[in-house]
Design an enzyme around this catalytic site. Structure first.
Site, short mmCIF file in Angstrom:
data_model
loop_
_atom_site.label_atom_id
_atom_site.label_comp_id
_atom_site.label_asym_id
_atom_site.label_seq_id
_atom_site.Cartn_x
_atom_site.Cartn_y
_atom_site.Cartn_z
N PRO A 2 -28.24 -17.77 -2.64
CA PRO A 2 -28.04 -18.96 -3.49
C PRO A 2 -27.42 -20.10 -2.69
O PRO A 2 -26.41 -19.91 -2.03
CB PRO A 2 -27.07 -18.48 -4.58
N GLU A 3 -28.05 -21.24 -2.74
CA GLU A 3 -27.53 -22.43 -2.07
C GLU A 3 -26.99 -23.38 -3.14
O GLU A 3 -27.05 -23.09 -4.33
CB GLU A 3 -28.64 -23.09 -1.25
#
Ligand SMILES: [Zn+2]
Length: 271
Positions: A2-3
């Protein structure tokens, strides 16, 4: 992994379902995350309403009257909204249950995420106090990058990916924004002009903004079911395209390792 865009979209996906609701119970099935889940969460949270959800870097900050629940998704974490009767699957480690049977469920197969209770301003927490500005904040701009980078010989890409410079420019987004601003990733940042750094700041915002916008179409994935919210795939111009022709000029894109990270650039478009 997840960014920043996934973190922003996760917040938008879950917060409307729990905002203003009171916590009824906290269920910790597995406390061994990257750091142990803060003990006594139940005592802190039960009977307390969720007042706000916001994000700082890749941390999700849920504000309660006595403090903040600070959640990081690590490498593989996700949050979703389920009902109290939804059976927990193998990697569903923590539930924050609200009085109307809505549950905020944290799942994390690799357990590199974290769930911490923070009293006092979370921005002063050791994990947050060193972070640079948010990419969408007005203080992230060409002048800021220019001032910070004079005399530095570090590669512009490594500089951009440093959380102390700006948060959110993960490897994919750094590759893409350097391509869009025509800057070669391995250039010494101290040699890049103010004007080009202004363009870089703008492209970082564009690339992240587009990812967030696309993620917005997945908001319903955060509710119900056993599936984990999907991470969105953007159409990428250079990342993952080493050896393929540049979409602008057809020159073969080069792929190198820079600071151990895959770096792809066009030798013609990026100078
Ligand atoms: Zn090109």
């Amino acid at each position: 992994m997840p960014e920043l865009p996934e973190v922003v979209v996760t917040l938008r996906g879950v917060v409307p379902h729990i905002l203003g609701k009171d916590v009824q119970a906290v269920v910790v099935r597995e406390s061994r995350l990257r750091w142990p889940v803060s003990p006594g969460l139940s005592e802190q949270l039960c009977g307390m309403p969720l007042l706000e959800g916001r994000q700082r870097g890749k941390y999700l900050l849920f504000r309660f009257p006595q403090g903040h629940l600070m959640i990081h998704l690590g490498m593989s974490g996700s949050l979703r909204i389920v009902t109290a009767d939804t059976p927990a699957a193998k990697h569903d480690h923590v539930d924050i249950c609200f009085t109307d049977d809505t549950v905020l469920r944290y799942s994390d197969p690799r357990r590199f995420g974290s769930i911490l209770w923070v009293e006092g301003p979370p921005e002063q927490h050791a994990r947050l106090c060193q972070l640079g500005p948010e990419p969408f904040a007005p203080d992230f701009n060409g002048d800021y990058l220019y001032r910070l980078s004079r005399g530095r010989s570090v590669a512009v890409k490594a500089f951009l990916m440093d959380n102390r410079v700006v948060v959110g420019a993960g490897n994919i987004y750094a590759n893409e924004s350097l391509f869009l601003s025509g800057i070669r990733p391995m250039l010494a940042v101290g040699k890049v002009s103010r004007q080009r750094l202004e363009s870089l700041a703008e492209q970082v915002r564009q690339v992240l903004g587009k990812a967030i916008e696309q993620g917005g179409t997945t908001l319903r994935d955060f509710v119900g079911g056993d599936g984990k919210p999907g991470y969105f795939k953007q159409q990428l111009l250079v990342y993952g395209r080493g050896g393929l022709p540049c979409l602008r000029c057809q020159t073969v894109l080069r792929e190198i390792r820079l600071g151990q990270r895959s770096t792809v650039y066009c030798p013609r478009c990026q100078r």
